[in-house]
Design an enzyme around this catalytic site. Sequence first.
Site, short mmCIF file in Angstrom:
data_model
loop_
_atom_site.label_atom_id
_atom_site.label_comp_id
_atom_site.label_asym_id
_atom_site.label_seq_id
_atom_site.Cartn_x
_atom_site.Cartn_y
_atom_site.Cartn_z
N HIS A 178 -8.05 -5.82 -0.12
CA HIS A 178 -8.86 -4.60 0.58
C HIS A 178 -9.92 -4.34 -0.23
CE1 HIS A 178 -5.59 -3.34 -2.05
NE2 HIS A 178 -6.49 -2.21 -2.12
N HIS A 219 -12.83 -1.64 -1.63
CA HIS A 219 -12.98 0.02 -1.78
C HIS A 219 -14.38 0.07 -1.83
CE1 HIS A 219 -8.93 1.10 -3.53
NE2 HIS A 219 -9.08 -0.19 -3.78
N GLN A 279 -4.05 -3.87 -8.65
CA GLN A 279 -3.83 -3.68 -7.10
C GLN A 279 -2.53 -3.15 -6.87
OE1 GLN A 279 -4.19 -7.65 -5.14
NE2 GLN A 279 -3.94 -6.91 -3.22
P1 AMP Z 1 -5.39 -0.69 -4.66
O1 AMP Z 1 -4.84 -0.18 -6.08
O2 AMP Z 1 -6.49 -1.30 -4.92
O3 AMP Z 1 -4.30 -1.67 -4.20
O4 AMP Z 1 -5.61 0.46 -3.60
C1 AMP Z 1 -4.68 0.72 -2.58
C2 AMP Z 1 -5.26 1.88 -1.97
O5 AMP Z 1 -4.74 2.11 -0.69
C3 AMP Z 1 -4.87 3.24 -2.91
O6 AMP Z 1 -6.29 3.91 -3.17
C4 AMP Z 1 -4.12 4.09 -1.69
O7 AMP Z 1 -4.51 5.38 -1.81
C5 AMP Z 1 -4.44 3.51 -0.62
N1 AMP Z 1 -3.60 3.78 0.38
C6 AMP Z 1 -1.95 3.32 0.15
N2 AMP Z 1 -1.39 3.59 1.37
C7 AMP Z 1 -2.36 4.09 2.18
C8 AMP Z 1 -2.45 4.47 3.61
N3 AMP Z 1 -1.16 4.56 4.53
N4 AMP Z 1 -3.43 4.63 4.35
C9 AMP Z 1 -4.67 4.74 3.61
N5 AMP Z 1 -4.68 4.34 2.68
C10 AMP Z 1 -3.65 3.97 1.81
#
Ligand code: AMP
Length: 142
Positions: free
Chosen positions: A102, A104, A96
């Site tokens: 969040h 996915h 994460q």
């Molecule tokens: P995780 O690794 O599960 O924490 O995933 C975080 C996700 O957030 C990643 O897939 C990023 O590409 C996405 N992310 C980070 N910043 C933003 C943003 N400002 N808007 C949309 N997605 C984002």
Amino acid sequence: MKAGTSCIFCRIVAGDIPAEVVARDPDVIAFLDLEPLADGHVLVVPRAHAAAIEQLDADAADHLFRLVRRLADPVRRAVGAVGSTIGINNGEASGQTVPHVHVHIVPRWPNDGAGSVHTIFPRRTSRTLAEVGAAIRQAVDA
Ligand code: AMP
Ligand code: ZN
């Protein structure tokens, strides 16, 4: 955590930074991942800050998964996908990177080159199912 903090998803919820929002309700917002793994890669995010599932309150969890359920089919249809992988990286050790819960939703196609959840793991275990089952039951009851 309130708007103006360093949490990027709290800032999106507050409208401080832009996002391609695809659905919203009073408790949850869904927007496109900025670095999509596939067309239609959506993040479903509770409005109230919680770093990981363990900190999410029960009502927020209900609202979160209701929206995941509602979006799964439209997201898939919108990009002509056949299925989806739905998952949560829960905590830093799981990969994460944004410490605000969040979910996915990533659309999937046959032969899209991606694997199942099982392909994440090298399948390294050292304890029997009975031993682990007993330990978890004890922890749940504690
Ligand atoms: P995780 O690794 O599960 O924490 O995933 C975080 C996700 O957030 C990643 O897939 C990023 O590409 C996405 N992310 C980070 N910043 C933003 C943003 N400002 N808007 C949309 N997605 C984002
Ligand atoms: Zn946050």
